[in-house]
Design a protein around this motif. Structure first.
Motif, PDB file in Angstrom:
ATOM      1  N   ARG A 137       0.839  -1.209   0.000  1.00 24.06           N
ATOM      2  CA  ARG A 137       0.000   0.000   0.000  1.00 24.06           C
ATOM      3  C   ARG A 137       0.872   1.257   0.000  1.00 24.06           C
ATOM      4  O   ARG A 137       0.571   2.237  -0.674  1.00 24.06           O
TER       5      ARG A 137
ATOM      6  N   ASP B  71      -6.829  -0.865  -8.397  1.00 23.59           N
ATOM      7  CA  ASP B  71      -6.358  -1.956  -7.534  1.00 23.59           C
ATOM      8  C   ASP B  71      -7.462  -2.943  -7.181  1.00 23.59           C
ATOM      9  O   ASP B  71      -7.357  -4.115  -7.498  1.00 23.59           O
TER      10      ASP B  71
ATOM     11  N   PRO C 194      -9.147  -8.743  -3.196  1.00 20.42           N
ATOM     12  CA  PRO C 194      -7.984  -9.638  -3.224  1.00 20.42           C
ATOM     13  C   PRO C 194      -8.141 -10.840  -2.300  1.00 20.42           C
ATOM     14  O   PRO C 194      -7.649 -11.927  -2.622  1.00 20.42           O
TER      15      PRO C 194
ATOM     16  N   ASP D 294       2.511 -10.481  -3.579  1.00 21.98           N
ATOM     17  CA  ASP D 294       2.962  -9.076  -3.615  1.00 21.98           C
ATOM     18  C   ASP D 294       4.354  -8.913  -4.241  1.00 21.98           C
ATOM     19  O   ASP D 294       4.489  -8.264  -5.242  1.00 21.98           O
TER      20      ASP D 294
END
Ligand code: AHR
Length: 332
Positions: free
Chosen positions: A57, A130, A184, A266
Motif C-alpha cells: 500500500r 487496484d 484480493p 505481492d
C-alpha cells in the motif's frame, strides 16, 4: 427621459452585471470550485486510498502521488484507514468539491452503489484502481485498473501442486486471508482453492483473516500453530502477513521455509528479501505501480474519451533463485 438619466441607467445595469459575475466567481471558489472553471487548467483528481496497512500500500501511495506530480494533475488524497465509511465520506467530499475525476481503491467489494450513483448524477467520472466493486451496474464507473487476483491465487496454488506432486499423505495448509470482503481476499482464496483441487492430498485445515497486516499475520499464525500440531504449508494473501507469521513460526521453534513451506503474494522488497533468504518459498507478484496508468486514464476520462472497461497489470512469480537475482533492482 433625459439623455443623462438614460446614461446613468446603462452604467447601473452594467455595474450590476459585473457585480453578479464577480459574486458567481467567489461562489465557485468558496465551494472548492472546479479547477477547470476557475482559471486553473489542472485536472483535479480526488483519490481515496484504502489505508497504510502494508508495504504494497505504501508503494502504491508513493506511485500515485509521484505520478500525479509528474503529470501536472492536482491530487486530493484521502487515507480511509481501512474503513468503508471513511471512503464513502471522502467520495462525497470530492463530489461537493466538484473535482474533475474520482478514483478509489475500494476496501471491500460490496456497498458502493449509492455513492457511485451520486458521483454519476454529479457527472464526475469514477475510476476503480487496484480493487474492484461488485456493483451490477457497470455504468457507475468508467474503468478498472489493477491485478487479476484470481490468477495470483491460482499461480500460488499451481506452484504448490507441482512441489507436492510426490506427496503420498495429507499436506496440511493454513491460509492467512486478507481483509474480509475485499476483492484480493475473495479472489486469491478462490484461485488458490481451484488450483490445489488438482491434488486431493492438499487440504486447507485453517483459514482466517489477518487483515493484510504484519500484526494480524503474526497473531493469527500463533493461533494456527496452537490449534494445529501439523502445519506443512502457509499460504498468506500478502507479504506482510507472511512476514508477521515468520515471527510466530520461529517462536514456535520451527524453521520457516523448511518445516513450513511459505507462499505469499505481492513481492515487495521485504518479502523478496525473505524469499532470497530462504524463509519464504514462492511469491506471486502483485504490482502496486499503478500511478502512471491512472493519470493517463484520468486525463482520458476527463476529456470524454472511451477507455477499456478493464486494464490488467502485467505480473510474474518468483522462486528463491529468481528473488536473489531481482532483489538488487527492486524499487519498492
Ligand atoms: O489490494 C492489494 C492488496 O492490498 C495487496 O496485496 C496487499 O498487500 C494490500 O494490502
Amino acid at each position: 427621459m433625459s439623455t443623462r438619466s438614460t446614461a446613468r441607467r446603462v452604467i447601473a445595469a452594467l455595474a450590476g452585471v459585473l457585480l453578479a459575475g464577480s459574486m458567481a466567481a467567489c461562489g465557485n471558489s468558496d465551494t472548492g470550485g472546479d479547477a477547470g472553471d476557475g482559471g486553473n487548467d489542472k485536472i483535479v483528481l480526488g483519490f481515496s486510498q484504502v489505508g497504510a496497512e502494508s508495504g504494497w500500500r505504501t508503494a502504491n501511495t508513493t506511485s500515485i502521488k509521484e505520478a500525479a506530480a509528474a503529470a501536472g494533475i492536482e491530487l486530493k488524497f484521502d487515507d480511509a484507514q481501512q474503513k468503508q465509511e471513511n471512503q464513502i465520506k471522502a467520495i462525497r467530499n470530492f463530489i461537493q468539491q466538484k473535482v474533475d475525476v474520482i478514483a478509489f481503491s475500494p476496501v471491500v467489494e460490496s456497498g458502493w452503489d449509492t455513492v457511485l450513483k451520486e458521483a454519476k448524477d454529479a457527472k464526475i467520472p469514477v475510476i476503480l484502481t487496484d480493487r474492484a466493486v461488485d456493483s451490477a451496474d457497470k455504468s457507475l464507473y468508467k474503468t478498472f485498473l489493477g491485478s487479476d487476483f484470481v490468477k495470483e491465487g491460482r499461480l500460488a496454488g499451481e506452484w504448490l501442486v507441482e512441489q507436492k506432486k510426490a506427496a503420498s499423505g495429507p499436506v496440511n495448509i493454513v491460509e492467512l486471508q486478507g481483509t474480509t470482503g475485499s476483492a484480493p481476499a475473495n479472489d486469491r482464496k478462490k484461485g488458490f482453492a481451484e488450483a490445489i483441487a488438482a491434488n486431493p492430498n492438499l487440504k486447507i485445515v485453517a483459514s482466517q483473516s489477518g487483515d493484510f497486516t504484519r500484526a494480524g499475520g503474526k497473531q493469527v499464525m500463533e493461533q494456527f500453530l496452537k490449534a494445529n500440531p501439523k502445519i506443512d504449508v502457509l499460504f498468506a494473501h500478502n507479504d506482510d502477513m507472511g512476514l508477521g507469521a515468520l515471527e510466530a513460526i520461529s517462536a514456535a521453534g520451527k524453521t520457516p521455509g523448511k518445516d513450513i513451506t511459505i507462499i505469499t503474494v505481492d513481492a515487495v522488497k521485504d518479502g523478496m528479501q525473505a524469499l532470497a533468504d530462504g524463509k519464504f518459498n514462492f511469491i506471486a507478484e502483485c504490482s502496486p505501480l499503478l500511478g502512471p496508468q491512472l493519470m493517463e486514464l484520468a486525463k482520458k476520462v476527463k476529456a470524454g474519451e472511451e477507455v477499456p472497461a478493464r486494464i490488467e497489470t502485467e505480473e510474474t512469480t518468483f522462486t528463491q533463485e529468481q528473488a536473489k537475482e531481482a532483489l538488487p533492482n527492486r524499487k519498492y
